[in-house]
Motif scaffolding. Structure first.
Motif, PDB file in Angstrom:
ATOM      1  N   MET A 222      27.641 -17.994  73.786  1.00 19.04           N
ATOM      2  CA  MET A 222      27.932 -18.082  72.258  1.00 19.04           C
ATOM      3  C   MET A 222      29.440 -17.940  71.816  1.00 19.04           C
ATOM      4  N   PHE A 223      30.197 -17.449  72.921  1.00 20.91           N
ATOM      5  CA  PHE A 223      31.514 -17.135  72.481  1.00 20.91           C
ATOM      6  C   PHE A 223      32.416 -17.983  71.695  1.00 20.91           C
TER       7      PHE A 223
ATOM      8  N   ARG B 150      31.331 -20.401  69.934  1.00 23.38           N
ATOM      9  CA  ARG B 150      30.864 -20.565  68.499  1.00 23.38           C
ATOM     10  C   ARG B 150      30.873 -19.433  67.617  1.00 23.38           C
ATOM     11  N   LEU B 151      30.822 -18.347  68.223  1.00 20.10           N
ATOM     12  CA  LEU B 151      31.011 -16.965  67.265  1.00 20.10           C
ATOM     13  C   LEU B 151      32.240 -16.795  66.991  1.00 20.10           C
TER      14      LEU B 151
ATOM     15  N   LEU C 244      33.636 -17.883  63.500  1.00 22.88           N
ATOM     16  CA  LEU C 244      33.098 -17.360  62.207  1.00 22.88           C
ATOM     17  C   LEU C 244      33.978 -16.065  61.860  1.00 22.88           C
TER      18      LEU C 244
ATOM     19  N   LEU D 162      28.394 -17.255  56.273  1.00 24.75           N
ATOM     20  CA  LEU D 162      27.280 -17.870  57.257  1.00 24.75           C
ATOM     21  C   LEU D 162      25.984 -17.862  56.583  1.00 24.75           C
TER      22      LEU D 162
ATOM     23  N   LEU E 298      24.137 -10.016  63.353  1.00 24.49           N
ATOM     24  CA  LEU E 298      25.337 -10.503  63.760  1.00 24.49           C
ATOM     25  C   LEU E 298      26.477  -9.416  63.219  1.00 24.49           C
TER      26      LEU E 298
ATOM     27  N   LEU F  52      29.946  -9.004  65.513  1.00 26.51           N
ATOM     28  CA  LEU F  52      31.264  -9.934  65.090  1.00 26.51           C
ATOM     29  C   LEU F  52      32.147  -8.744  64.308  1.00 26.51           C
TER      30      LEU F  52
ATOM     31  N   GLY G  47      22.676  -9.491  69.148  1.00 29.10           N
ATOM     32  CA  GLY G  47      23.536 -10.279  68.327  1.00 29.10           C
ATOM     33  C   GLY G  47      23.417 -11.677  68.634  1.00 29.10           C
ATOM     34  N   THR G  48      23.519 -11.716  70.149  1.00 29.19           N
ATOM     35  CA  THR G  48      23.577 -13.244  70.515  1.00 29.19           C
ATOM     36  C   THR G  48      22.254 -13.800  70.584  1.00 29.19           C
TER      37      THR G  48
ATOM     38  N   ALA H 298      21.980 -15.206  67.315  1.00 29.98           N
ATOM     39  CA  ALA H 298      23.145 -16.232  67.079  1.00 29.98           C
ATOM     40  C   ALA H 298      22.616 -17.328  67.593  1.00 29.98           C
ATOM     41  N   GLN H 299      21.799 -17.226  68.737  1.00 33.44           N
ATOM     42  CA  GLN H 299      21.383 -18.480  69.438  1.00 33.44           C
ATOM     43  C   GLN H 299      20.262 -19.228  68.610  1.00 33.44           C
TER      44      GLN H 299
END
Length: 620
Positions: free
Chosen positions: A28-29, A31-32, A35, A120, A155, A159, A331-332, A335-336
């Motif tokens: 996820m890094f 794509r995160l 943000l 988001l 998240l 984040l 969190g991930t 996020a997924q």
């Protein structure tokens, strides 16, 4: 994508993966990071504050060691009171910095969190609005709400709070190790030996936690979805007496969630005690090595005191990694799912050369149309139908034979599998969605109003209109008397989904709204069941005014509408089996005559009308 409707063999996540045409992305890094790009200044400020706080923390053992070794002198040498006073002042200053910067750090992190999460949420909301109607037919509303609400909230610790806290832990670990090396390399050597063990344990913990928290997040979405569906269908549940069974299902979903939560905690609960064991072993090692150093004269008492602090500052971050990686895993996992939703593309999209028509006459043609929500189960099968501009066409037929599906195809909520739907001779797939729907007004059987006043709902069709213009439109189609008689007239609050109004009042508002939109084509699902006779007459009058000068397709339920139609199309098994006027079809003695005969028999056997007459749409 039509093949997914009603597909219950797959799990919810498998269905979402199918909709998005990709699997859950475990990394996820990449794509995160975008943000937090808009709030990099706030994040940088938080990181800078954390660095200052770490330096303040490390000033304390230095001051304490200074007091022990120099402030408290050897026997007979007295006490260096000024040095002790300055050291105490320095300690007080470090704590003051800690309290002051702690509040500032929370403020900066809060500002960044609000912006990131709101951006988001807005992005998810905007994307959901772009998705085709088919997606909502296949997806539980609660799952969408869980993505846009709870998953986004989850998240924030990952984040916003996570990076500064992780940096602080790494800085304390590295700086403590460096200072230990300066004071007593033997101490550092012993502590460094546990680092490979910690790294391996952390990697294992991350893998286990991510899988566990992904399942927890999924089960949370399931009971949230069930809650939303219960709220939406509360009348049906109460009417059918299914509240106990519904509660039992909700409890089952909660038990699944609790089981996943407990199992996940059990699988990952070993990490904190394990790091605690490493901390205890490190402190014991410091006392042994430090005591030997004092005995040999290679280490002062002040240096031993400093070393104890540094060992704690070296090992404390190891315990913090437990919470940090748990937040990371949770969190991930959320996020997924958010990105899986964002990766889902609408089924219906405009082509690169989509046309924008300034005006249309309203001629419609269904040309050899074939369509099914499942490829192997066609609902419309080789249907041909032409409607002239300005014609009022009534569509009748048994329930479930494709009448409402024609509306879905004409408004392009779904695309045909074969054939074409044409507007003024142009394939509607070559017209932009927004432009197409601006020319087609739809009043469906399920009337939808938004929270606000009656005027607020009317203004949705014409935002620039004044109150007087909205009321004048209501007067023109004969709805004014009913709407004006509401408790506060046009300023009456309609309630959630229009729940404060009766079905007839809601339908009149929708008809006025359609009149204000002034489309060239009208599609009406004439729902007048369970409406008193007076309101039904008003609705029939509004329909007549609304259809004047427009092409109108009416899924007909009432004899009044059918008789006034130019032609009647009888739909059976996804085909037009009869087409003509009321008189011609009645004389023909076919399917329509049978439907009409059923209507007449019901009307004759019914008592004098205090309620609306039976609908002309039952299966024959």
């Amino acid at each position: 994508m039509n093949g997914f409707r009603g597909d219950s063999a797959l799990s919810d996540i498998e269905l979402e993966e199918k909709f998005a045409r990709r699997s859950l992305n475990q990394s996820m890094f990449g794509r995160l990071l975008p943000l937090i790009a808009p709030v990099w200044r706030q994040i940088a400020a938080v990181i800078g504050i954390e660095i200052v706080q770490v330096l303040a923390i490390f000033a304390r053992p230095l001051l304490i060691g200074l007091v022990i070794d120099r402030g408290l002198r050897q026997a007979g040498a007295g006490v260096d009171a000024p040095l002790i006073a300055w050291a105490c002042l320095g300690l007080a200053t470090t704590w003051g910095i800690r309290f002051a910067l702690g509040g500032l750090s929370q403020y900066c992190a809060g500002v960044a969190a609000i912006r990131v999460l709101n951006d988001l949420r807005t992005r998810v909301f905007a994307h959901v609005q772009t998705l085709s109607v088919g997606y909502f037919d296949r997806t539980k509303a609660g799952r969408i709400i869980a993505r846009a609400d709870r998953d986004v909230d989850t998240l924030e610790p990952l984040l916003i709070q996570g990076p500064p806290e992780f940096l602080s832990a790494i800085l304390r670990l590295c700086l403590a190790g460096f200072l230990l090396w300066l004071i007593a390399p033997a101490l550092l050597a012993g502590l460094v030996a546990v680092v490979p063990v910690l790294v391996a344990a952390t990697f294992l913990f991350k893998r286990i936690s991510q899988r566990s928290w992904a399942k927890v997040a999924e089960n949370r979405s399931r009971f949230t979805a069930h809650l939303v569906e219960t709220v939406a269908a509360v009348r049906l549940i109460k009417q059918s007496g299914r509240d106990r069974e519904n509660l039992a299902k909700y409890r089952g979903l909660l038990e699944d969630f609790n089981s996943a939560l407990i199992f996940g905690s059990m699988r990952s609960g070993w990490f904190a005690p394990f790091t605690g064991l490493l901390t205890t072993a490190g402190l014991a090692l410091t006392l042994v090595v430090g005591g030997r150093g004092i005995a040999l004269g290679t280490l002062s008492l002040g240096e031993l005191a400093q070393s104890l602090f540094y060992v704690f500052l070296f090992l404390a971050p190891l315990q913090e990694f437990s919470d940090l990686f748990e937040r990371f895993a949770n969190g991930t996992a959320c996020a997924q799912r958010i990105f899986l939703l964002l990766d889902t593309e609408p089924d219906i999209v405009d082509g690169p050369a989509a046309a924008t028509l300034p005006a249309v006459e309203g001629a419609i043609e269904f040309r050899d149309v074939r369509f099914g929500y499942r490829p192997d189960q066609p609902v419309i099968n080789g249907l041909d139908l032409s409607i002239a501009a300005g014609e009022l066409l009534a569509i009748v037929g048994p329930t479930g034979h494709g009448k409402s599906t024609l509306v879905q195809l004409l408004t392009r909520f779904y695309d045909v599998d074969q054939g074409a739907v044409l507007l003024d001779g142009r394939d509607i797939r070559s017209i932009s969605e927004r432009n197409l729907r601006s020319h087609i007004g739809v009043v469906l059987q399920d009337n939808v109003l938004f929270g606000g006043t009656v005027l607020d709902n009317l203004r949705l069709a014409r935002p620039e209109a004044s109150d007087a213009e909205l009321i004048a439109a209501s007067e023109r189609i004969g709805a004014h008397e009913v709407l004006q008689s509401l408790p506060h007239g046009y300023a009456t609050q309609v309630g959630p989904l229009g729940g404060q109004l009766s079905q007839g009042q809601r339908q009149l508002v929708c008809l006025v709204r359609a009149y204000l939109a002034d489309p060239s084509v009208l599609v009406l699902d004439e729902a007048t069941s369970a409406i008193d006779v007076s309101t039904e007459r008003r609705i029939q009058q509004a329909l007549r005014v609304l259809c004047e000068g427009r092409t109108a397709l009416v899924i007909a339920h009432r004899l009044e509408t059918i008789r006034s139609a130019h032609r009647i199309a009888v739909i059976r098994n996804g085909r037009v089996v009869e087409l003509g006027s009321h008189e011609a079809l009645t004389a023909k003695g076919g399917h329509y005559a049978a439907l009409y005969g059923t209507y007449e028999d019901s009307a004759k056997s019914s008592p004098p009308r205090s309620q609306p007459a039976p609908a002309l749409n039952a299966a024959s």
